[in-house]
Design an enzyme around this catalytic site. Structure first.
Site, PDB file in Angstrom:
ATOM      1  N   THR A 214       0.949  -1.101   0.065  1.00  0.00           N
ATOM      2  CA  THR A 214       0.075  -0.003   0.128  1.00  0.00           C
ATOM      3  C   THR A 214       0.740   1.281  -0.083  1.00  0.00           C
ATOM      4  O   THR A 214       1.582   1.488   1.128  1.00  0.00           O
ATOM      5  CB  THR A 214      -0.808  -0.051   1.217  1.00  0.00           C
ATOM      6  OG1 THR A 214      -1.876  -1.090   1.101  1.00  0.00           O
ATOM      7  CG2 THR A 214      -1.798   1.169   1.059  1.00  0.00           C
TER       8      THR A 214
ATOM      9  N   LYS B 206       0.317   5.522   8.350  1.00  0.00           N
ATOM     10  CA  LYS B 206       1.426   5.649   7.060  1.00  0.00           C
ATOM     11  C   LYS B 206       0.450   5.709   5.898  1.00  0.00           C
ATOM     12  O   LYS B 206       0.492   6.841   4.893  1.00  0.00           O
ATOM     13  CB  LYS B 206       2.175   4.617   6.941  1.00  0.00           C
ATOM     14  CG  LYS B 206       3.234   4.572   5.420  1.00  0.00           C
ATOM     15  CD  LYS B 206       2.509   3.784   4.430  1.00  0.00           C
ATOM     16  CE  LYS B 206       2.474   2.398   4.744  1.00  0.00           C
ATOM     17  NZ  LYS B 206       1.904   1.743   3.690  1.00  0.00           N
TER      18      LYS B 206
ATOM     19  N   LYS C 159      -7.214   1.624  -3.068  1.00  0.00           N
ATOM     20  CA  LYS C 159      -6.861   1.245  -1.599  1.00  0.00           C
ATOM     21  C   LYS C 159      -6.795   2.299  -0.716  1.00  0.00           C
ATOM     22  O   LYS C 159      -7.393   2.223   0.289  1.00  0.00           O
ATOM     23  CB  LYS C 159      -5.470   0.449  -1.782  1.00  0.00           C
ATOM     24  CG  LYS C 159      -4.891   0.291  -0.286  1.00  0.00           C
ATOM     25  CD  LYS C 159      -5.942  -0.855   0.511  1.00  0.00           C
ATOM     26  CE  LYS C 159      -5.419  -1.176   1.740  1.00  0.00           C
ATOM     27  NZ  LYS C 159      -4.073  -1.972   1.703  1.00  0.00           N
TER      28      LYS C 159
END
Length: 290
Positions: free
Chosen positions: A83, A226, A158
């Site tokens: 990701t 993150k 995502k």
């Protein structure tokens, strides 16, 4: 995540070798699955028609891609399940393009459970022909596999997922802290509400963490933070600030500062429970987790 995914590739007869930045992990998995351990990424790439990578951060993806690109055979597939930002996916694809190697950004969702059970949702970006070629690999890893558009589109999908997850986990943590303060039996509550209109994957699978007061890493706080920073940056390009993202980044920063960054994101409950710690309506004494 990566180890479970490798096991599923092995079950499908697709795994020939493994590599990890921590060599001991690679050796242990290779011994378990009876496959080769590559000493370097170049060695791994040289013997493969396709490589699946899954690492933690944007810089890692670019580093891994730069090492793989010169060694992969022409017309190979590079499938990255990390990701990262859409921009990083585009930069990674550019490292492979001069050698005719197709790159797919294929971030996944479904938690450790989904990786273990090969039921991940896979969000892909890249060339449609490469996506079709990758189907045997992707079907060994997940159940719902969707091509969203050109390179970077998987990462954009995502990022959308990660915003949704932030809202759901915050709502579940708040609701569970409220229920705890009301003196409700939490295990019974989870069983009942898990079948109601407000249920979700996170409620069913992560509310039990809150009831037990234990947060084993399924998806770590620092990793979701993150991801939300990626969402923050992507929204900022439109001149937009997303209130939910900003609020959760603040909560995660607090959890990391307290030493909980490697716990599951359900640890958000720690902060929500504190909201009720100094309240005692009608002389009621809140009980511990049920």
């Amino acid at each position: 995540m990566g180890m479970h995914m490798a096991r599923n590739l092995h079950r499908a007869g697709l795994l020939t070798a493994v590599w990890n930045r921590t060599a001991d992990k690679a050796r242990a998995l290779a011994g378990e699955l009876q496959v080769e351990t590559a000493a370097t990424l170049a060695q791994l790439a040289a013997g493969c028609d396709a490589v699946v990578s899954c690492v933690s951060a944007d810089a890692d993806v670019l580093e891994v891609s730069a090492a793989l690109a010169p060694a992969l055979p022409g017309a190979a597939l590079a499938i990255d399940c990390s990701t990262v930002s859409a921009e990083t996916a585009i930069r990674a694809a550019a490292l492979f393009a001069p050698r005719g190697i197709a790159f797919l950004d294929c971030p996944v969702s479904g938690g450790v459970e989904g990786a273990r059970d090969a039921t991940l949702a896979i969000m892909a970006g890249g060339d449609s022909a490469a996506f079709e070629r990758a189907q045997p690999i992707l079907k060994a890893l997940g159940r719902t596999i969707t091509l969203f558009g050109p390179t970077g589109s998987g990462q954009a999908a995502k990022a959308t997922n990660q915003i949704m997850c932030a809202g759901i986990i915050e709502a579940v943590a708040e609701a569970m802290a409220f229920a705890h303060a009301q003196g409700l039996p939490l295990e019974k509550l989870i069983d009942t509400l898990g079948k109601g209109a407000g249920s979700s994957w996170y409620f069913v699978h992560r509310a039990p963490n809150m009831a037990r007061g234990a947060y084993p890493a399924g998806f770590r706080v620092r990793l979701h933070a993150k991801d939300l920073r990626i969402c923050h940056d992507m929204a900022a390009r439109f001149g937009v600030e997303l209130p939910l993202v900003e609020r959760m980044l603040g909560e995660y920063a607090e959890l990391v500062a307290r030493g909980y960054g490697d716990e599951d994101i359900s640890a958000t409950y720690r902060l929500k429970e504190e909201l009720f710690e100094h309240t005692n309506p009608m002389g009621k004494v809140p009980h511990g987790p049920a």
